[in-house]
Scaffold this motif. Sequence first.
Motif, mmCIF file in Angstrom:
data_model
loop_
_atom_site.group_PDB
_atom_site.id
_atom_site.type_symbol
_atom_site.label_atom_id
_atom_site.label_comp_id
_atom_site.label_asym_id
_atom_site.label_seq_id
_atom_site.Cartn_x
_atom_site.Cartn_y
_atom_site.Cartn_z
ATOM 1 N N LEU A 114 -50.697 -26.694 4.214
ATOM 2 C CA LEU A 114 -49.867 -26.282 3.352
ATOM 3 C C LEU A 114 -50.766 -25.938 2.011
ATOM 4 C CD1 LEU A 114 -47.060 -28.857 3.555
ATOM 5 C CD2 LEU A 114 -46.864 -26.421 3.609
ATOM 6 N N GLN A 115 -51.604 -26.885 1.432
ATOM 7 C CA GLN A 115 -52.600 -26.487 0.285
ATOM 8 C C GLN A 115 -53.216 -25.301 0.244
ATOM 9 O OE1 GLN A 115 -53.953 -30.261 -1.483
ATOM 10 N NE2 GLN A 115 -53.286 -31.462 0.312
ATOM 11 N N ARG A 116 -53.277 -24.457 1.635
ATOM 12 C CA ARG A 116 -54.106 -23.085 1.608
ATOM 13 C C ARG A 116 -53.155 -22.024 1.411
ATOM 14 N NH1 ARG A 116 -59.524 -24.022 2.818
ATOM 15 N NH2 ARG A 116 -60.088 -25.922 3.955
ATOM 16 N N LEU A 117 -51.819 -22.362 1.491
ATOM 17 C CA LEU A 117 -50.901 -21.375 1.489
ATOM 18 C C LEU A 117 -50.594 -20.859 -0.025
ATOM 19 C CD1 LEU A 117 -48.455 -22.303 4.310
ATOM 20 C CD2 LEU A 117 -50.499 -21.115 4.256
ATOM 21 N N PRO A 118 -50.016 -19.837 -0.285
ATOM 22 C CA PRO A 118 -49.648 -19.442 -1.477
ATOM 23 C C PRO A 118 -48.315 -20.205 -1.645
ATOM 24 C CG PRO A 118 -49.899 -17.454 -0.216
ATOM 25 C CD PRO A 118 -50.005 -18.734 0.617
ATOM 26 N N PRO A 119 -48.119 -20.889 -3.078
ATOM 27 C CA PRO A 119 -47.177 -21.940 -3.367
ATOM 28 C C PRO A 119 -45.722 -21.486 -3.034
ATOM 29 C CG PRO A 119 -48.738 -21.828 -5.364
ATOM 30 C CD PRO A 119 -49.308 -20.856 -4.225
ATOM 31 N N GLU A 120 -45.368 -20.317 -3.199
ATOM 32 C CA GLU A 120 -44.252 -19.745 -2.701
ATOM 33 C C GLU A 120 -43.782 -19.556 -1.280
ATOM 34 O OE1 GLU A 120 -46.751 -15.994 -3.902
ATOM 35 O OE2 GLU A 120 -46.447 -18.105 -4.402
ATOM 36 N N LEU B 86 -42.623 -23.842 6.223
ATOM 37 C CA LEU B 86 -43.469 -24.798 6.914
ATOM 38 C C LEU B 86 -43.313 -26.396 6.411
ATOM 39 C CD1 LEU B 86 -45.665 -25.335 8.864
ATOM 40 C CD2 LEU B 86 -47.496 -24.924 7.107
ATOM 41 N N ALA B 87 -43.146 -26.658 5.290
ATOM 42 C CA ALA B 87 -42.747 -28.013 4.940
ATOM 43 C C ALA B 87 -41.324 -28.507 5.446
ATOM 44 C CB ALA B 87 -42.875 -28.274 3.263
ATOM 45 N N ALA B 88 -40.421 -27.671 5.430
ATOM 46 C CA ALA B 88 -39.016 -27.948 5.830
ATOM 47 C C ALA B 88 -39.102 -28.348 7.264
ATOM 48 C CB ALA B 88 -38.091 -27.044 5.530
ATOM 49 N N VAL C 31 -47.580 -33.756 2.733
ATOM 50 C CA VAL C 31 -46.748 -32.677 2.427
ATOM 51 C C VAL C 31 -46.319 -32.439 1.128
ATOM 52 C CG1 VAL C 31 -44.388 -31.701 3.313
ATOM 53 C CG2 VAL C 31 -45.776 -32.599 4.965
ATOM 54 N N TRP C 32 -46.155 -33.725 0.541
ATOM 55 C CA TRP C 32 -45.854 -33.778 -0.979
ATOM 56 C C TRP C 32 -46.918 -32.927 -1.897
ATOM 57 C CZ3 TRP C 32 -42.988 -33.270 -4.954
ATOM 58 C CH2 TRP C 32 -43.660 -33.923 -6.075
ATOM 59 N N TYR C 33 -48.055 -33.338 -1.323
ATOM 60 C CA TYR C 33 -49.301 -32.729 -2.300
ATOM 61 C C TYR C 33 -49.254 -31.173 -2.231
ATOM 62 C CZ TYR C 33 -51.351 -37.771 -2.283
ATOM 63 O OH TYR C 33 -51.309 -38.816 -2.217
ATOM 64 N N GLY C 34 -48.811 -30.782 -1.097
ATOM 65 C CA GLY C 34 -48.782 -29.434 -0.798
ATOM 66 C C GLY C 34 -47.587 -28.737 -1.441
ATOM 67 N N LEU C 35 -46.627 -29.391 -1.790
ATOM 68 C CA LEU C 35 -45.365 -28.935 -2.384
ATOM 69 C C LEU C 35 -45.591 -29.050 -4.002
ATOM 70 C CD1 LEU C 35 -42.531 -30.623 -0.140
ATOM 71 C CD2 LEU C 35 -43.097 -27.841 -0.440
ATOM 72 N N ILE C 36 -46.193 -29.798 -4.345
ATOM 73 C CA ILE C 36 -46.359 -29.958 -5.982
ATOM 74 C C ILE C 36 -46.351 -28.578 -6.866
ATOM 75 C CG2 ILE C 36 -48.006 -30.718 -8.004
ATOM 76 C CD1 ILE C 36 -48.630 -33.191 -6.220
ATOM 77 N N PRO C 37 -47.152 -27.643 -6.452
ATOM 78 C CA PRO C 37 -47.332 -26.414 -7.186
ATOM 79 C C PRO C 37 -46.256 -25.560 -6.923
ATOM 80 C CG PRO C 37 -49.054 -26.393 -5.443
ATOM 81 C CD PRO C 37 -48.559 -27.694 -5.459
ATOM 82 N N ALA C 38 -45.612 -25.599 -5.605
ATOM 83 C CA ALA C 38 -44.429 -24.954 -5.343
ATOM 84 C C ALA C 38 -43.168 -25.321 -6.115
ATOM 85 C CB ALA C 38 -43.971 -25.288 -3.786
#
Length: 546
Positions: free
Chosen positions: A90-96, A101-103, A121-128
């Motif tokens: 997740l942390q390698r994908l564009p935030p948008e 994938l998270a869902a 998963v939460w760390y990956g969602l922070i910038p999103a």
Amino acid sequence: MKLRALWTLFSLRAADGEFLRGLLRHENEHLRTWAIRLLTDEWPLDTVMGRRPARADTADAADAELVKEFVGLARTEKSGLVRLALASTLQRLPPENRTELAAALVGRSEDVAEENLALLVWYGLIPAADVVPLEVAKVATASQWPTTRRLIARRLAEDIEKHPAAINALLVGAAAKPVAFQADIVAGIAQALNGWRRATKPAAWETFAANATAATSASAASGVAVTPALATRLRDLSILFGDGRALDDVKALALDPKADLAARKAALHSIVEARPADLREVCERLLRVRFLNPVAARGLALFDGADVGELIATAYGTFFHPSERDVAIDVLVTRPAFARVLLSYIVVGKIPRRALTAFHARQIRSFGDPALMKQLSETWGELRDSSVERQAAIANWKKEFTPAALAAANKSAGRATFTLLCAACHTLYGEGGNLGPDLTGSGRDNLDYLLENIVDPSAVVPADYRISVVRMKDGRTLNGFIAARTEKTITVRSMTETQTVERAEIEKIEESTQSVMPEGLFDALTSEQRRDLLAYLMHPTQVPVK
């Protein structure tokens, strides 16, 4: 062997994307995991601040098909190891592009107890949450994982004024969910709005709150355990959102002598946070009620004047537990007018001199009032300002506390002194507070080290333990260190409590090079108490209480 072969091929650049994508369906979970890692190895990764660098090689859109494969894999994958690799991606994908994938991941109920996965998963969602907050709200609604949905609720609530639609969408999605789900959402919102005085009410709040209240009652009636904090948080948030009816109910509860004391205390705390027009009247009525009076004193601290200080000082004897008496003293050193009253009561013996610690004395000195400092000196004593004086004191105590003297010490008595004087801030053997450093593994077997840190704690101070003087617009002064900061609030931690205040209520913050630990702690002790405390601290193992 297969993994080694794969790594070798990859290092030789003989394993291209097509080959690696073929391994995503391999029967071996380790090969599937490493296929994900190697396929994304060169994608940019979020920085420590959660900002993903721009792609330097190929466009993000070129990987869209691969991400779709990852989403499908997240929905069907049986291996927890592979799901972990997907979460780390997740942390390698564009935030948008992270929310789908998270869902898919948070919808997997078998991972509900995997706390590390929930956080990943939460760390990956922070910038999103900054760029697609509505999509992040959908992730929370789909989440089977309590930690992730609570953290999402907290993050979206922090932006309740900037992006109200996102938190509103989350409340709409959570309205029909089970009570445990609703409790997580409410907990996250309450955490985000801690310290706020007012917030704009989301359009869906009343419907959500009514459904949550009904679900709580139904669960309790059927014998299902429900967190007691849910009802309190619902009520407090309703007050924060400007519901006068909820505030009236809370006042009635706080003033009801037949109600449960814990419920009354929580209600009074809510009233203090809401600051209604009749706050002083309510606090005065409860100032002499045991267990409630510490909160009432905190409420009265919002009102200046010697008459308020007199009310609190006169009621000091009704503060039953030592920790409650500490709160009374804490309040009496937040304003110069209060401090004058406090010192006058100490002079005539209505409040014991030992109740005023070196920490409190330093807070009184922070007012910079010459007359008050003179009164403090005459009533309580002096704090050493001179490094020469402190070094002289250290030298004298080194002569006094010889190895023979320390060997004759009562270490159990030293433990009792530590509990009284130091445990509010320091942890030793797993017990105590966290305002200061944990002493368990420090160099406390060295007498020089101990004396220098006790007598002259501000000589060398790590940044995390430097005191800040927070001057409030209403005239109060708070001393402690800044434990947390948000755009809206700061959190100040002192010896006895942690307070979160709105930045708009702060006049200025004065950073200091002084340690949170004040000088003069030894001065309040007898020679035997100093000896026993040092012997206890220098002992390599815990001693029994006697």
